[in-house]
Design an enzyme around this catalytic site. Structure first.
Site: not given
Lengths: 674, 674
Positions: B342, B438
């Site tokens: 990521e 998230c």
């Protein structure tokens, strides 16, 4: 389907290759690859991961010896079968278990196959003696009932044939049979062939549709075509039957790969796409899964279709062929667009920079193409075969034969290979040897047997699929026909064929008119019957010794674009000449190849060039370079304005020659203007 | 560095947002996201993976209760800490262990933070009561010494602070502190704040440079900026000291992440790039690793630099900012070009179709930008903040607030998302909720606090970074200055500001001149002092109630191209208008968006449009479509000829609105001609 259409590859013993281009490659294989490979098989290459291949055979042979000596008193130690690859905890300190990749046996088989082809062109008593000794070791490892896979013989015989999906036993058998047949054909020695036959019979005794046998088939295909080779060599129908069974059983429900792992309620339909076992083969319409496995399967299917005159199986082969060639083929002949599963991606998904295009997959496509040609002599099959051979196959090997690519991308930015995990499968330079060394020995066996792809024959016809220079003896139907081919392919389209036999009856030479040809000139003896069909020019007459045909196929530089549905190549074009795909390298064109554009209407020139120890035709193309001086100081995004260009001469080299001058950018497809 | 340059966000309690655009988003958060999220935290969303968040707090509270009741007689059961996520073997049948992702505590904290911001705009006694009850549960879970992470409190207290690299304890603390501070600021209730402070003090007692403490720092950053928020709220220097320590210790050798796992001879230098812990922060010149962690760290660094007037730390922030903005930023404000880790990819590597561009990373970039603005009021920071907000942040949420993107690509072919594992991180449609949730709560807390990004103030100046319509009370330096802003951003550049206080002393309104503006018109009361600096127009006078400024920033359609070093965008351009990035969707333009080209010199028109329940400015652009009728029947490769085109009107919608009409192709960058 008319059986009389079928042709067979010319036996290599009836051929002396004189071709400049391929002779050089064959010599590389003979002088570099085969000896290096032998050292690798014996773990004697400093710095390279050990193969353990011959060591495993020796270890298995010890076990067989002990068995014979101790009889039923012998209780072999067993080892867990949990890993794909076993490495010693301390290098050099091996215990009794199997080491290396679980398909490591096949390294020997590919080697001995390449040796066989090489011997048939270039006798070498020392090499033959080495091979004979190795064969003795391999044969000593065989179990009395014929079983021969050292992974199980060493680690745990009770697990034989319990994981056909993953554990490559039938794959190792297939390579063994291929190597054994080749060695017999080259040397007349049948020791290894007998071993392979005994193994085949053992398999047939354990696996099959009959009550009490496992209804399995190979997880990694190759046994199908190998069995067909055994059948064609020996005439024994049991091999044909086993091959047909493998082909016909594949993909039926309940899935055997479920059965063997005792799954009762299988999830989704398509989970065996990877192994081409998701559907019965006649229902498969799209080439999917692991690309090497796929084309090995399709090759076996074509073999079975030919031997059994099975029209529906032939149609399945054609459907899959068309899917590959129309929607899943790189311009280089590479297949397998994604590293995820080393697999075909979806239709028209042919990314240049993340391509997988494994060398072995291009080789497998050559196998498939030759078999399609045997079924139906259409030049489109040979076109693809030629495309793969001169491009995506040969790119797998360095010009000095000493290093190899597994992955053959069409665009490389070395920084991305180093820093971007998404491209970590793309190596910016060829590697010396791989732990999983499938591509180098596969290249060796293909290149040394190139003659069996260039020519096929049937009773009254010799097909010239590739213009491979050589002296040929066709012998189908008991009549010997000798001929010589001269060619400067792939650099020059002037080829000639001279008949070297006096023939009483009409005989046909079928010359392929390449798909890339824009017309041709022909000079043939008066009175020769000419017929053009499916891309072949059939020249028939009662040839006399010394009569010859000259064909000139002009080679022009071609700008080639991909189908508009190939997103990655939109607005781009590649350069080809004859069968050769070209590329640009940083060494000739500087960094940032993406800033270069080729002019469709600019002048493009082909000229002889000497570089990297080769004589080849290089191309310079008129183009332009987008000005980007000081771009690092400029903002990342700015108002669009038409870019500034400077005139540039784009220097192209053949794609297969790329990366012989160290690490650098490379690009096949370039943006085009005009 | 002049301290008097520094500004602080306007307290949300001094602001009433009236802005059409953002008010709608805030209402979505209030009416959809926050209630939904509360259900999710309590595992009451049918069909969604349970969060276990509140369940874990309750379980930890039980343990604390038992402890208090049994005292030293209490021996807690322990559970292994081996997994990133723990799921019950049978859904619904939980034993005493912790369930869910190991950072699940933070889901509550983000929710309560969003609730706090929402309450400050929109009082809601019922919601406040729900929050108070939840806070009570959370506080009951806290250990007497202040430690509060239910993963360890439930499973194994002996392992507290033994894996700072992976196990998110300091991350959970950070979110708790952010939520607690926000809730205190909104409601004046300090229960959660006290809990967060006690946790902070406990951390400071265990971690730090002093003898006997662990010299660690967070594996996932956020504690740095959270501690700075506690410091700024309470004035307690221990929080500043801990934050400074975290920032300064990071990346020093020996690496603490090695020390904690007892590695003696660490391999390669760069293995902690993922955590930005590969080098001391002042030596970091390139934004690397996990993009969310990176910008959270940089935000904390900027906070510490401001509080300590640390010039070298400020320079480090600037260097990292410049690297992102000049080489690693998507046109949408997205960052993190690769799903591998990521993470940021290498300079100029900004692929459109495999982009990661996590919603949370764009949010983190907004955090960082606001802090850079606080340090130095330069419009370039606000430009990037605005770019992210209107594009790569908002694209994370559906127009109905009910589904979310984690990944925000700039080009999508749904077929590739389904079939190509290389793109399996790219979802072709927004998801209801994620196990690792998230992004949705992060969106909720950012959107509800948008006012603290739009405006910052210092004693004599109110900065208008974004033209967010609202009624403002600036209160720095004890002087209350009230004003109202009217704006139709992002659709119209006519904005106005009305002073609603009578001021005796000169006061400055600093109006940002957006980077995308090509000039502006201003109408201000006569005698106003005007100064333009770093992209802000400083308007100073002793304002009287009712005096106003009108500014008109013409918005034209802009074709924007990427730096020529961005390989993926070569020959392409995107459409922008004001701060809004546009895209084409299949719903408007049909399939095969890659065949469309935009004409640089064609007519492009902006016009009000009603669709998808929104009123917005749509754009139609003159362009052309490459003809590809029957392409499926054409060969894969063919001789190049200039393509045939048909005229086409390209229909663009704002990027953040994409994918609100089901699955389809989408594309931001389009090939450009002319």
């Amino acid at each position: 389907m008319e059986r009389r259409d079928f042709s067979n590859p010319l036996p290599l013993t009836g051929l002396r290759v004189t071709d400049n281009f391929w002779k050089k490659e064959m010599e590389l294989v003979r002088t570099e690859v085969i000896p290096y490979q032998w050292e690798a098989l014996n773990d004697r290459v400093p710095g390279a991961a050990p193969s353990f291949c011959m060591r495993n055979y020796k270890r298995a042979a010890e076990i067989q010896k002990e068995k014979r000596e101790k009889g039923s008193a012998y209780v072999p130690q067993t080892w867990p079968l949990t890993t794909f690859e076993t490495l010693p905890k301390e290098p050099g300190r091996l215990d009794g278990r199997f080491y290396g990749f679980l398909f490591q046996d096949s390294d020997f088989s590919k080697w001995v196959e390449a040796v066989a082809y090489s011997l048939s062109q270039h006798p070498d008593p020392e090499l033959e003696r080495t091979a004979d000794e190795a064969i003795e070791i391999v044969c000593a490892a065989q179990r009395e009932d014929g079983y021969l896979d050292t992974y199980y013989l060493i680690n745990d015989e009770s697990a034989i044939f319990t994981n056909l999906r993953d554990n490559h036993e039938l794959y190792c058998f297939g390579h063994l049979a291929e190597g054994a047949a080749a060695y017999y054909q080259a040397t007349g020695k049948d020791g290894l062939l007998k071993a392979a036959e005994r193994f085949a019979s053992y398999i047939a005794s354990q696996i099959g549709p009959e009550e009490g046998k496992k209804r399995g088939y190979p997880g990694h295909e190759i046994a199908e075509m190998a069995l067909m080779r055994l059948y064609e060599l020996t005439g024994k129908r049991e091999y044909l039957e086993l091959a047909s069974y493998f082909v016909n059983e594949r993909g039926r429900k309940p899935y055997y790969f479920d059965v063997e792992r005792k799954l009762v309620c299988p999830p989704g339909e398509l989970r065996y796409q990877y192994n081409q076992a998701h559907l019965p083969v006649r229902e498969q319409e799209e080439a999917v899964g692991h690309a090497v496995r796929a084309v090995y399967l399709y090759s076996g299917m074509a073999d079975v279709a030919r031997a059994t005159e099975d029209e529906s199986l032939k149609r399945a082969c054609e459907t899959l062929w068309n899917n590959i060639v129309r929607k899943k083929l790189y311009i280089t002949g590479g297949i397998g667009a994604t590293h995820e599963g080393e697999a075909f991606s979806f239709d028209y998904d042919l990314p240049n920079d993340t391509a997988y295009a494994e060398t072995c997959a291009a080789i497998g496509l050559v196998f498939f193409a030759r078999r399609m040609l045997q079924l139906t002599p259409k030049a489109e099959y040979a076109d693809v075969m030629e495309r793969a051979l001169y491009n995506g196959v040969l790119s797998g090997m360095a010009l000095d034969g000493k290093s190899f690519f597994y992955v053959n991308p069409l665009e490389v930015l070395p920084e991305a290979c180093h820093k971007d995990k998404r491209k970590q499968h793309v190596k910016p330079v060829r590697q010396k040897w791989f732990g999983c060394a499938c591509c180098p020995p596969n290249l060796a066996r293909l290149i040394s047997s190139i003659g069996s792809y260039a020519y096929t024959e049937k009773e009254d016809t010799l097909f010239l699929h590739l213009y491979l220079g050589g002296e040929i003896t066709a012998q189908a139907g008991g009549r010997q026909v000798r001929a010589a081919v001269y060619s400067e392919m792939p650099w020059n389209g002037a080829v000639s064929l001279e008949c070297r036999s006096d023939l009483d009856e009409p005989y046909t030479f079928a010359l392929r008119i390449p798909g890339w040809a824009d017309g041709y000139e022909l000079d043939a003896p008066e009175g020769t019957k000419r017929e053009e069909k499916d891309g072949y020019l059939y020249l028939t007459r009662a040839w006399k010794k010394g009569e010859s045909v000259r064909m000139n196929i002009p080679m022009k530089i071609r700008l080639v674009c991909a189908n508009p549905l190939v997103r990655e190549d939109t607005g781009k074009a590649a350069v080809m000449r004859g069968p050769v795909v070209y590329c640009m390298e940083e060494a000739d064109n500087g960094k940032n190849l993406h800033l270069l554009e080729i002019g469709a209407d600019e002048m493009h020139t082909a000229a002889g060039r000497d570089a990297m120890g080769e004589h080849f035709i290089g191309i310079t193309a008129g183009g332009r370079r987008r000005m980007a001086d000081g771009a690092e100081e400029e903002p990342l995004y700015a108002e669009y304005r038409a870019p500034d260009y400077e005139k540039a001469e784009l220097v192209y080299i053949p794609y297969y020659m790329w990366n012989n001058r160290g690490e650098g950018e490379m690009q096949v497809f370039t943006r085009v203007y005009g």
